[in-house]
Structure formats: C-alpha cells, structure tokens
Design a protein around this motif. Structure first.
Motif, mmCIF file in Angstrom:
data_model
loop_
_atom_site.group_PDB
_atom_site.id
_atom_site.type_symbol
_atom_site.label_atom_id
_atom_site.label_comp_id
_atom_site.label_asym_id
_atom_site.label_seq_id
_atom_site.Cartn_x
_atom_site.Cartn_y
_atom_site.Cartn_z
ATOM 1 N N LEU A 24 103.131 -23.224 1.594
ATOM 2 C CA LEU A 24 103.570 -22.388 2.505
ATOM 3 C C LEU A 24 104.589 -23.325 3.309
ATOM 4 C CD1 LEU A 24 102.698 -19.753 4.231
ATOM 5 C CD2 LEU A 24 101.022 -21.173 5.411
ATOM 6 N N LYS A 25 105.434 -22.506 4.227
ATOM 7 C CA LYS A 25 106.243 -23.017 5.276
ATOM 8 C C LYS A 25 106.325 -22.155 6.578
ATOM 9 C CE LYS A 25 109.040 -25.944 2.310
ATOM 10 N NZ LYS A 25 110.554 -26.479 1.803
ATOM 11 N N VAL A 26 105.949 -22.437 7.531
ATOM 12 C CA VAL A 26 106.162 -21.904 8.727
ATOM 13 C C VAL A 26 107.141 -22.727 9.641
ATOM 14 C CG1 VAL A 26 104.859 -21.086 10.848
ATOM 15 C CG2 VAL A 26 103.674 -21.374 8.625
ATOM 16 N N PRO A 27 108.347 -21.771 9.794
ATOM 17 C CA PRO A 27 109.439 -22.405 10.665
ATOM 18 C C PRO A 27 109.048 -22.540 12.142
ATOM 19 C CG PRO A 27 110.449 -20.642 9.427
ATOM 20 C CD PRO A 27 108.934 -20.481 9.163
ATOM 21 N N LEU A 28 109.577 -23.628 12.607
ATOM 22 C CA LEU A 28 109.477 -23.685 14.178
ATOM 23 C C LEU A 28 110.030 -22.716 15.085
ATOM 24 C CD1 LEU A 28 110.536 -27.606 14.501
ATOM 25 C CD2 LEU A 28 108.317 -26.623 15.073
ATOM 26 N N GLY A 29 109.304 -22.041 15.948
ATOM 27 C CA GLY A 29 109.548 -20.814 17.013
ATOM 28 C C GLY A 29 109.575 -19.707 16.375
ATOM 29 N N LYS A 151 102.628 -26.456 21.633
ATOM 30 C CA LYS A 151 103.708 -26.076 20.782
ATOM 31 C C LYS A 151 103.572 -25.005 19.577
ATOM 32 C CE LYS A 151 105.510 -30.625 21.543
ATOM 33 N NZ LYS A 151 105.924 -32.216 20.798
ATOM 34 N N LEU A 152 102.055 -24.900 19.267
ATOM 35 C CA LEU A 152 101.799 -24.162 18.271
ATOM 36 C C LEU A 152 100.731 -23.334 18.614
ATOM 37 C CD1 LEU A 152 101.922 -23.103 15.250
ATOM 38 C CD2 LEU A 152 100.717 -25.286 14.570
ATOM 39 N N ILE A 153 100.604 -22.105 18.622
ATOM 40 C CA ILE A 153 99.360 -21.388 18.635
ATOM 41 C C ILE A 153 99.036 -20.518 17.323
ATOM 42 C CG2 ILE A 153 98.471 -19.362 19.812
ATOM 43 C CD1 ILE A 153 100.706 -19.849 22.255
ATOM 44 N N VAL A 154 97.890 -20.671 17.228
ATOM 45 C CA VAL A 154 97.284 -20.020 15.979
ATOM 46 C C VAL A 154 96.141 -19.139 16.282
ATOM 47 C CG1 VAL A 154 96.214 -20.476 13.746
ATOM 48 C CG2 VAL A 154 98.051 -22.114 14.569
ATOM 49 N N LEU A 155 96.240 -17.891 15.800
ATOM 50 C CA LEU A 155 95.091 -16.848 16.280
ATOM 51 C C LEU A 155 94.788 -16.198 15.181
ATOM 52 C CD1 LEU A 155 97.837 -15.172 18.997
ATOM 53 C CD2 LEU A 155 96.006 -17.154 19.389
ATOM 54 N N ASP A 156 93.488 -16.177 15.043
ATOM 55 C CA ASP A 156 92.842 -15.670 13.618
ATOM 56 C C ASP A 156 92.014 -14.327 13.976
ATOM 57 O OD1 ASP A 156 91.736 -15.429 11.227
ATOM 58 O OD2 ASP A 156 90.304 -17.121 11.468
ATOM 59 N N LYS A 180 109.516 -18.446 24.658
ATOM 60 C CA LYS A 180 109.700 -19.869 25.114
ATOM 61 C C LYS A 180 109.711 -20.994 23.978
ATOM 62 C CE LYS A 180 105.682 -20.141 27.339
ATOM 63 N NZ LYS A 180 104.710 -20.542 28.410
ATOM 64 N N GLY A 181 109.969 -20.404 22.797
ATOM 65 C CA GLY A 181 110.072 -21.398 21.692
ATOM 66 C C GLY A 181 108.733 -21.709 20.811
ATOM 67 N N VAL A 182 107.723 -21.248 21.418
ATOM 68 C CA VAL A 182 106.413 -21.623 20.842
ATOM 69 C C VAL A 182 106.401 -20.852 19.518
ATOM 70 C CG1 VAL A 182 103.992 -21.592 21.016
ATOM 71 C CG2 VAL A 182 105.375 -21.843 23.102
ATOM 72 N N THR A 183 105.829 -21.779 18.368
ATOM 73 C CA THR A 183 105.511 -21.256 17.140
ATOM 74 C C THR A 183 104.108 -20.500 17.153
ATOM 75 O OG1 THR A 183 106.526 -22.951 16.078
ATOM 76 C CG2 THR A 183 105.194 -21.809 14.586
ATOM 77 N N VAL A 184 103.992 -19.011 16.832
ATOM 78 C CA VAL A 184 102.725 -18.436 16.919
ATOM 79 C C VAL A 184 102.556 -18.003 15.460
ATOM 80 C CG1 VAL A 184 101.622 -16.368 17.848
ATOM 81 C CG2 VAL A 184 103.471 -17.485 19.188
ATOM 82 N N ILE A 185 101.306 -18.401 15.040
ATOM 83 C CA ILE A 185 100.729 -17.926 13.745
ATOM 84 C C ILE A 185 99.586 -17.051 13.774
ATOM 85 C CG2 ILE A 185 99.819 -18.504 11.384
ATOM 86 C CD1 ILE A 185 101.023 -21.199 11.972
ATOM 87 N N PHE A 186 99.537 -15.742 13.296
ATOM 88 C CA PHE A 186 98.112 -15.104 13.421
ATOM 89 C C PHE A 186 97.821 -14.435 12.080
ATOM 90 C CE2 PHE A 186 101.420 -11.769 14.617
ATOM 91 C CZ PHE A 186 100.801 -10.697 13.831
ATOM 92 N N SER A 187 96.848 -14.438 11.943
ATOM 93 C CA SER A 187 96.099 -13.503 10.726
ATOM 94 C C SER A 187 95.743 -12.316 11.135
ATOM 95 C CB SER A 187 94.823 -14.523 10.159
ATOM 96 O OG SER A 187 93.805 -14.447 10.928
ATOM 97 N N THR A 188 95.766 -11.260 10.325
ATOM 98 C CA THR A 188 95.296 -10.054 10.266
ATOM 99 C C THR A 188 95.250 -9.270 9.135
ATOM 100 O OG1 THR A 188 95.965 -7.870 11.576
ATOM 101 C CG2 THR A 188 97.705 -9.122 10.486
ATOM 102 N N HIS A 189 94.518 -8.272 9.172
ATOM 103 C CA HIS A 189 94.212 -7.226 7.914
ATOM 104 C C HIS A 189 94.586 -5.778 8.183
ATOM 105 C CE1 HIS A 189 90.568 -6.867 10.303
ATOM 106 N NE2 HIS A 189 90.760 -5.412 9.980
ATOM 107 N N VAL A 190 95.518 -5.795 9.314
ATOM 108 C CA VAL A 190 96.292 -4.606 9.660
ATOM 109 C C VAL A 190 97.656 -4.756 9.516
ATOM 110 C CG1 VAL A 190 96.346 -2.769 11.549
ATOM 111 C CG2 VAL A 190 94.352 -3.974 11.218
#
Length: 310
Positions: A24-29, A151-156, A180-190
C-alpha cells in the motif's frame, strides 16, 4: 511523497490472516479510502499501519518513520469503537483528547470552542456528552481527533450510524482538512462515500488488497455504456451496432466500441436510423468494485439507507 507505505504486511490471529500480504502507498495530502465489507481486515490493517499493533511479516513506514508509534503526535485517529466520558463537557472532551497528543489543556479548550463554533455547535460546548445526540457526540470525537493539527488523520468507519445531515457535516470537515494539506485516510463499507470523497482508494477483502490507485483508474477498467434511442427499428444501420447490443423497444444499450462513437454515428445517420436520443454513461465506482472484487464481495457491502443524499 507518501504518508504511509507498506510492503508485504501480514497480521495473524490464531493462524487466521486478518491482513494478508498487503502492499500500500498513501500519497501525502490525499483523501484515501479503504473500501471493503465488514470483516475484510480494514481495522486490523489500519491499526498495523499506525503501529498500534505490530505486523507478523512485512514493513511499513508512517510519515517517513519505520516506527509508526513515534509519530503519534502527528496523527489523529478515530477508532471504529466510539468511547467518550459521558459526564465530561464537550469542550473538555476535545481538550482532553488534544492533551493526549501533546496539546496543552488551555489551548485545547480554546481550539475546541473555535471548532464547535465553526461547526455551528458553539451552544453545546458546555453540555455533557450524555446530553448530546449521537451525531453531535461523534462530531465532538472527530474534533478531538483533529484539534492538535495532525499531519495525518485516520478515520475508521466514521460514517457508521450517522444520518444524512451529519454525514454531510462530516464530509465537509474531511474536505476542509484535506484543503489544508492534511492526509486523510478513512475506511468504509459504503461505496458511495468513497466515490464522493476519495481521490484514491484501496479495495480490500479477506485481508488482501485487490486494487490500490485512483478512483478514475478503477472506473476506467470498464468501458462506458451507450444508450441509444432511434425512430426506426430496422435498416442497414443495425449492422453497425456492437455484438453486445441489448434491445428494448426503440432503445439500444451497448458498450462503447474501442473505435469510439463517431463511426457508429456516421452509420446511423447514413442509414437513416433517426437518432432521438444518445447518451454515454461512464461506469460508477460500484460497477468497478464488482469488476475488481467480484459480485460475492460486492453483495456484502452496505449501500446508503433510503433518503440519504448521494
């Protein structure tokens, strides 16, 4: 270039591979979605990437560090299991969560009130969590996740249990952080959530990632569909229709040919088909998900409830 990188990540529980060889690779921003059914391994993968649990195999880096847990002050994490102190005031809850990431309580309260005001919830700042609706309480927990300016937000599964109005508010907050340039990762089943918000996605099922890339790249795996309505039903122009054409009265439905629509239009006009309507429909993310993950996995995915804004 990447907020998160993982190679060959494996996590087992009693011989069961909850995460099975993830790359896996998650680009910045970016706004990055992890898309898959319940039980697909989303939560375990996120916790392993964040350093909350260690992998059995593989390597991962978070914000450039191969020891992710050392970057905890730069990360905001909203777990799937919600948990707030019911007797604590909303503003104190936000400040407390910020303090866990190194923010002073004074600054946390100031920023907490500002976040609540910005969201139109300033009136609730001094209310206890037990006095708030579920949507409001979840919003407070999200504010506690971002109050220290990570700098990184992870939402499950952040949208779980929220009505359409609160989902829209949450989406607005996510987009504001990304702006604002923050990297956001979230998981979802929708699937609809990922399609609305994400630039890139990873599709995961049974611990394995079957796709990692741009949403547009996933959709481009399927060719657009053409919907044609003609005045006549027969003529030499019929020979120009692709082999997969499905007829419904004066309507003809088929996959856009590799040669494009121009040769077909020429044949229709010259053959006097009488074109009444013609539209080209690009496949949605749901169709791409089915093509990539399979119908059985797609059947496990939950779609938005009736009345939800898409």
């Amino acid at each position: 270039m990447y907020a998160i990188e993982a190679q060959g990540l494996v996590k087992q529980f009693d011989g069961f591979r909850a995460v099975d060889g993830v790359n896996l690779k998650v680009p910045l921003g970016s706004i990055f979605g992890v898309l898959g059914p319940n039980g697909a391994g989303k939560t375990t993968m996120l916790r392993t990437l964040l350093g909350i649990i260690d992998p059995d195999e593989g390597v991962r880096t978070l914000l450039g560090s191969d020891r992710p847990i050392t970057q905890s002050r730069n990360v905001g994490y909203l777990p799937e299991e919600r948990g707030l102190y019911q007797s604590m005031r909303a503003v104190d809850t936000i400040a407390f969560m910020g303090a866990l990431r190194g923010l002073s309580l004074k600054e946390g309260k100031e920023k907490g009130r500002a976040l609540l005001e910005e969201a139109g919830l300033g009136y609730a700042a001094d209310r206890q969590i037990r006095q708030l609706s579920k949507g409001m309480a979840q919003t407070v927990q999200l504010m506690g996740t971002i109050v220290h300016d990570p700098k990184l937000i992870v939402l499950d599964e952040p949208f779980s249990g929220l009505d359409a109005l609160n989902q829209a508010k949450l989406e607005k907050m996510i987009r504001a952080q990304a702006a604002k340039g923050v990297t956001v990762i979230f998981s979802t089943h929708v699937i609809a959530h990922a399609e609305r918000l994400c630039e890139r996605i990873a599709i995961i099922a049974k611990g394995k990632i079957s796709f990692d890339g741009l949403v547009s790249e996933a959709r481009d795996r399927l060719r657009p569909q053409v919907h044609l309505e003609t005045e006549t039903l027969d003529g030499v122009w019929r020979k120009a229709l692709p082999a997969d054409t499905r007829a419904e009265g004066h309507w003809w439905h088929f996959t856009l040919p590799e040669s494009g629509v121009e040769p077909l239009l020429t044949a229709l006009v010259e053959g006097k088909a009488g074109i009444k309507s013609l539209s080209i429909e690009r496949p949605g993310l749901h169709d791409a998900f089915v093509a990539i993950a399979g119908e059985s996995v797609a059947a496990e995915m939950d779609e938005p409830v009736a009345g939800e804004t898409l």
